[in-house]
Structure formats: structure tokens, C-alpha cells
Write a protein that holds these residues in place. Structure first.
Motif, mmCIF file in Angstrom:
data_model
loop_
_atom_site.group_PDB
_atom_site.id
_atom_site.type_symbol
_atom_site.label_atom_id
_atom_site.label_comp_id
_atom_site.label_asym_id
_atom_site.label_seq_id
_atom_site.Cartn_x
_atom_site.Cartn_y
_atom_site.Cartn_z
ATOM 1 N N GLU A 149 -6.047 -44.417 -35.861
ATOM 2 C CA GLU A 149 -5.436 -44.356 -34.546
ATOM 3 C C GLU A 149 -4.250 -45.314 -34.510
ATOM 4 O O GLU A 149 -4.323 -46.422 -35.043
ATOM 5 C CB GLU A 149 -6.466 -44.753 -33.492
ATOM 6 N N ARG A 174 -1.005 -43.373 -27.397
ATOM 7 C CA ARG A 174 -1.972 -43.441 -28.500
ATOM 8 C C ARG A 174 -1.946 -42.117 -29.273
ATOM 9 O O ARG A 174 -2.072 -41.043 -28.691
ATOM 10 C CB ARG A 174 -3.373 -43.702 -27.971
ATOM 11 N N TYR A 175 -1.770 -42.219 -30.589
ATOM 12 C CA TYR A 175 -1.804 -41.051 -31.478
ATOM 13 C C TYR A 175 -3.077 -41.123 -32.326
ATOM 14 O O TYR A 175 -3.331 -42.129 -32.994
ATOM 15 C CB TYR A 175 -0.594 -41.024 -32.411
ATOM 16 N N GLU A 176 -3.866 -40.069 -32.300
ATOM 17 C CA GLU A 176 -5.030 -39.960 -33.172
ATOM 18 C C GLU A 176 -4.622 -39.110 -34.367
ATOM 19 O O GLU A 176 -4.135 -37.984 -34.208
ATOM 20 C CB GLU A 176 -6.200 -39.325 -32.432
ATOM 21 N N ASN A 196 -10.850 -45.415 -35.218
ATOM 22 C CA ASN A 196 -11.569 -45.180 -33.978
ATOM 23 C C ASN A 196 -12.948 -44.582 -34.224
ATOM 24 O O ASN A 196 -13.349 -44.306 -35.362
ATOM 25 C CB ASN A 196 -10.738 -44.296 -33.029
ATOM 26 N N ASN A 236 -14.046 -41.715 -33.703
ATOM 27 C CA ASN A 236 -14.033 -40.329 -34.187
ATOM 28 C C ASN A 236 -13.750 -40.234 -35.676
ATOM 29 O O ASN A 236 -13.471 -39.158 -36.192
ATOM 30 C CB ASN A 236 -12.991 -39.507 -33.422
ATOM 31 N N HIS A 249 -11.186 -41.325 -37.278
ATOM 32 C CA HIS A 249 -9.778 -41.074 -37.527
ATOM 33 C C HIS A 249 -8.988 -42.377 -37.399
ATOM 34 O O HIS A 249 -9.389 -43.280 -36.659
ATOM 35 C CB HIS A 249 -9.201 -40.057 -36.524
ATOM 36 N N GLN A 299 -1.491 -46.936 -31.737
ATOM 37 C CA GLN A 299 -0.931 -47.099 -30.402
ATOM 38 C C GLN A 299 0.504 -47.586 -30.545
ATOM 39 O O GLN A 299 0.784 -48.499 -31.323
ATOM 40 C CB GLN A 299 -1.750 -48.101 -29.580
#
Length: 578
Positions: free
Chosen positions: A548, A564-566, A542, A544, A546, A550
Motif C-alpha cells: 500500500e 491511498r493506492y493499493e 496492508n 489484504n 498487498h 499513501q
């Protein structure tokens, strides 16, 4: 992790096998998915994981169905009096659904109605007093073609002010209305009625909003297989692309000047939007695919700088291949001589100066790729004393089957020397199942599909073996070149200049997804093994920096069915726990 790939976002859908698990936890516990050292930075539910379903019209049941996202239900609106048939797909803007309603005439005419879903009311769209919208959707927030209900004449309607503006009487019906980026001009297109019969040209006009002046820009043919307007180059100029079998043509249209339709280039040009350029490389090999050539055609490069509307054309050599432009105007290419036993030459040229600069001369089989800053060039070289070509097909085509010892060579153009070379090992030409694809792509592009991918200006991945998918990662610096061999049978999923996310088949036939640390040359699992098979995974990088992930349930792809997990992945922590 820094995202370096220029391919926007690389996404992989990891699907598990559907298994019966009645009470799968939702949202899933991260401990059931990720290994311990994978830190979950944030958890969110995507607001719009899928586009809104379009409205549905049912002329049998006489209802319009509109999806209500907040309630996750379909709402039904019965046809009112005056609507018996809706003949095309509706168009929706917020709580307004525009409906093309049949007028009942044999020619298929329709008028535009609108449904206000918040009040469940229908009405005919009246853009300007005394008019309706007939056979047109609304393509602008302000302007539309409007039909006078008494005379059936078409006008240009400003439905913010309610004012009507006359249109040329010799043009009808009207098809296209496109505002310029600054909305100071409109591009208008319609059929020319002064030329009888089917298939006459379309008239194109430019309308200046400030003055109300309408200018004739010229005509466009209607006999092409495919044609459409493209990007606006600036606030007054727009591209028009025409495609017919074996030929593409680009036109430039200036809405601020009369009679301004200009043909820019014909052949098989490629459009590059940033900066706006049209590029065309013509070689004997490519041209011979489209026509029988009575004599050899030299390799030539044509570039149209759309910002300045200037065309550059250069003959590069007897033959050439592998043209790369890491910036707007600097091109790298290899010039091949007529005699295959003579050396080839790697050159670069700034087309604004038009002076080729030789960089290397020798047994160059092909130019594979160039680093983003243009410093490093990946070449394919050989040592059998000739430039290898598939003579049975065409003497200009690159041929893997004729090479003796193909070598991937990295040239540092600043130092003028090769800083790394590696043989293309274990290439079984006779038994290679991909040989046909490689040959075809080479014929089409002039570039062998070995695979030297630049991750950033100083880091590249080299596919050393097309069959076993062995990759070599190189990093260039003032101290020299460092390399890391990545084990075979890997598929690259995501990457930055240090870390790769790769997939690898396991002994049990499953697929493991690992983090590969190019500095330590170690791999670490991202997911528990096996990861829960009741979920689907969407893996990406992503903005940021990081990773990611989903996650959705197999049985629920609704609006609330995604989480969604970052992630923040600590390879040192993985190593300590491993």
C-alpha cells in the motif's frame, strides 16, 4: 503477499525534495509514480489520516475553538457568563467538549462544564441531582466522582440512573476511577486523610456494581518516581507498575477481594501481554551494572504466569545468555561455564515441568534467535577453543574483539544437527564504526546484535556484514536449505516469505525502491526513476496482503491531501518488461 512480520506494520516515509511545480496533478496519475507492471487494485482517500486536532481554549479572547472536520474550519464559541478561566486541556466526546472551569479559588479547584457544539450551548455538568463534577474528568460512560453542591462531600455517581453511592469518609480527594473490562467492578483510588502530612499513602477500593459493596483493597505508596495502573489481566485483576531508579516492581490488585494488593516481582521484569507473563532474567553481567557484587551471582530466570498467578523460578547455570521463548512456556538459553575453556550448552526448558533439555554442547558464543515454532536456533560459534568475553569490562560479557572466526550456525532441533553455517565475513573489528553500539547492546542484553530475523517459521534473514549491510535469506524445507545473497548496501523495508521491498543508493545519490524476488534472486523497480519529487510517500503492507502506498502533496497535509493506492505487484510482468 503474506504478511509474516510480528512487528505489526513496518512503515517508511519516503520524502522527495520540495520543488516548484505549480500545476502538479491531483490526485496523481499512477503512471507517474509506478512502473508498468505495478497494478493499482484500488484508490481511496483515508477518512482519518490524522487524529482530530484537540480543542483550543483562549482565556485572553475568551473563546473555545473546535475543529470542524466536515467543513475543514475552526469554529469559535465565546465564553458564556460564569466562565472566566479554563485551567486545563479540554476533553471531547463527539459533539460534547468538557471544560475544566476555574472556581476562582486559590487552591486551583475547578468544575466541569460542557459545550454542545451542535447547539453552541454551555452548561455545568450535573451528573446526579444536586451535584457537580469538581476536579475530575469523566473517565467512564456511566460512573463519575460527584461533589454535593451543599456539603461539598464526594460521592460515586451513576449518572445513567442519577443515583448517588457513599464513599469512605477517610479518603479524599479521589483520583482514579476505572471500570473492569466487563464493567461489573470499579477500581477506586484516593488520598488517605487519616495520616497527616504530605505524601501519605493512597487508598484503593473495589466497588461491586451489582451489590453496591465497596471493599478496601489496601494502600499504595506515593513516594515512587513513577507508578501507574497497567492492563486488566481478567475481569477482576489489574496490574500496577512501580518504577524507581534501577528497579521495577509489579503489583497485582484484585477488585473482588479485600486486602488483595500483592507484590509479584521486583528487579527489571519485562511484561508480555499475550499470554500475560512477567519475565526476568538475572545474570551476573546485568546485575553488576547496577551494584558492586561481592561474589558471582548465577544466572536465574523468573516467570510469573499471570493467568494462574503462579511464579516459576529456576537457576539456569553459572552464567547464561540469549533467553528466547517462542511460545508461552518454552524457553531457550545458553549456559556458560565458569571456565571459558569449557564448552557451553544450549538448553530448552518448559518452565511448567522445570526440566532442562540439552540440545547442543560446544563453543557457543551466543544465542542469536529462535524460529517462531522453536525448531530452528541461530547460534554464534567460534573455533579458537574458548568462550570469548571482554575480560577488561567483565568476564561475563560477550566480546566480538576476542573472537577468531565468528560463524552464524542454524541448528535444527528436530534433527539434532546444524543445517546451515556461514561465516561473518568482512567484519573489520578494529575499524567498525558500530562496534561501540554492538558492545553496549551486548552488555545490556547478553545477545550480540548480528541480526538473524525470522520472517516465518521456515524463513530467516541473516545480516552477514554489519558495515556493508549484506543480507542472506534462507528457507528451510524437507528438501534442504536454499539461500539467496542479497546485494550489499540494501535496507530492508517490507517483506514476506518470498518478496522483499528494499532500498538501495544509486550512483546519482538518489534512493531506489525495488522489489526483490528471493526465488529468482532478481530485483525490479517499484517507482519510475526519478519519482515525482512534489509528493511524499508512505509505504506499507496492508491486511489484504498487498503493498500500500499513501501519497500526499508537500504543500497540503490537510484532511483531503492524502490518496491511498493499493497495489498488486507482478514480478513476472516486471521481468517481461524489463
Amino acid at each position: 503477499m503474506k504478511i509474516f512480520l510480528s512487528l505489526l506494520l513496518i512503515v517508511l516515509l519516503i520524502s522527495g525534495v520540495v520543488q516548484a511545480q505549480e500545476f502538479a496533478p491531483w490526485p496523481p496519475d499512477p503512471a507517474e509514480i509506478f512502473t508498468g507492471p505495478v497494478e493499482v487494485v484500488s484508490v481511496s482517500r483515508p477518512t482519518d489520516p490524522l487524529p482530530d486536532p484537540p480543542p483550543v481554549v483562549d482565556n485572553v479572547e475568551q473563546v473555545v475553538q473546535v475543529f470542524n472536520k466536515s467543513g475543514n474550519i475552526w469554529l469559535e464559541f465565546p465564553y458564556p457568563e460564569g466562565i472566566s478561566k479554563i485551567i486545563q486541556m479540554p476533553q471531547i466526546w463527539d459533539n460534547r467538549v468538557f471544560l475544566p472551569v476555574s472556581t476562582g479559588e486559590e487552591d486551583g479547584d475547578w468544575e466541569l462544564w460542557e459545550l454542545h457544539t451542535d447547539s453552541a450551548t454551555f452548561n455545568v455538568v450535573v451528573p446526579c441531582p444536586g451535584t457537580v463534577i469538581r476536579n475530575h474528568f469523566i473517565s467512564s460512560q456511566r460512573w463519575v466522582f460527584a461533589t454535593d453542591t451543599q456539603t461539598s462531600e464526594t460521592y460515586l455517581c451513576d449518572y445513567q440512573s442519577g443515583e448517588l453511592h457513599n464513599l469512605p469518609a477517610e479518603t479524599t480527594p479521589w483520583y482514579t476511577l476505572m471500570p473492569s473490562p466487563d464493567e461489573a467492578y470499579l477500581l477506586l483510588e484516593g488520598s488517605n486523610t487519616t495520616l497527616p502530612g504530605y505524601g501519605g499513602p493512597n487508598d484503593v477500593y473495589g466497588y461491586e456494581v451489582a451489590t453496591g459493596e465497596i471493599r478496601s483493597l489496601g494502600t499504595l505508596s506515593t513516594h515512587d518516581d513513577f507508578a501507574d495502573f497497567g492492563d486488566w489481566i481478567n475481569n477482576t485483576q489489574i496490574l500496577y507498575r512501580i518504577q524507581n531508579p534501577g528497579r521495577i516492581e509489579y503489583l497485582l490488585i484484585d477488585v473482588a477481594h479485600s486486602d488483595s494488593i500483592e507484590s509479584l516481582i521486583r528487579g527489571l521484569p519485562v511484561y508480555r501481554p499475550q499470554p500475560p507473563l512477567l519475565e526476568q532474567l538475572e545474570t551476573h553481567a546485568v546485575l553488576s551494572l547496577r551494584a558492586n557484587l561481592p561474589e558471582h551471582v548465577p544466572c536465574s530466570l523468573t516467570v510469573v504466569d499471570l493467568s494462574a498467578v503462579q511464579t516459576y523460578h529456576y537457576t539456569l547455570g553459572y552464567n547464561c545468555g540469549g533467553v528466547y521463548a517462542p511460545d508461552a512456556f518454552t524457553y531457550f538459553y545458553v549456559v556458560f561455564p565458569a571456565d571459558p575453556y569449557q564448552p557451553a550448552t544450549l538448553e530448552k526448558m518448559d518452565i511448567r515441568q522445570g526440566v532442562p533439555i540439552p540440545l547442543f554442547e560446544g563453543e557457543i558464543e551466543a544465542l542469536e534467535s529462535v524460529s517462531p515454532d522453536g525448531r530452528y536456533v541461530a547460534l554464534i560459534r567460534d573455533n579458537n577453543g574458548r568462550i570469548d568475553r571482554a575480560a577488561a569490562i567483565d568476564p561475563q560479557f560477550f566480546s566480538w574483539s576476542e573472537t577468531n572466526n565468528p560463524i552464524v550456525s542454524i541448528l535444527d532441533t528436530a534433527l539434532g544437527q546444524f543445517v546451515y553455517e556461514t561465516p561473518f565475513t568482512d567484519w573489520d573489528r578494529s575499524g567498525d564504526p558500530f562496534y561501540g553500539n554492538v558492545l553496549y547492546e551486548t552488555v545490556a542484553s547478553g545477545i550480540p546484535q548480528v541480526g538473524v530475523v525470522w520472517l516465518d517459521e521456515r524463513t530467516c534473514l541473516i545480516q552477514r556484514d554489519a558495515i556493508d549491510r549484506k543480507y542472506l535469506m534462507l528457507r528451510f524445507s524437507l528438501a534442504g536449505v536454499t539461500g539467496a545473497i542479497i546485494a550489499e548496501d540494501l535496507r530492508l523495508i517490507l517483506a514476506d516469505s518470498r518478496y522483499l521491498i528494499v532500498s538501495k543508493s544509486t550512483d546519482t545519490g538518489d534512493v531506489a525502491y525495488n522489489l526483490y524476488d528471493t526465488e529468482s534472486r532478481e530485483q525490479f523497480p517499484l517507482f519510475v526513476n526519478p519519482y515525482p519529487a512534489v509528493y511524499d510517500y508512505l509505504l506499507s503492507l496492508n491486511e489484504n496482503e498487498h503493498v500500500e502506498l499513501q501519497v500526499s502533496q508537500h504543500s497540503d497535509h490537510s484532511w483531503d491531501g492524502w490518496v491511498r493506492y493499493e497495489l498488486n505487484i507482478d514480478p513476472d510482468a516486471i521481468r517481461d518488461n524489463g
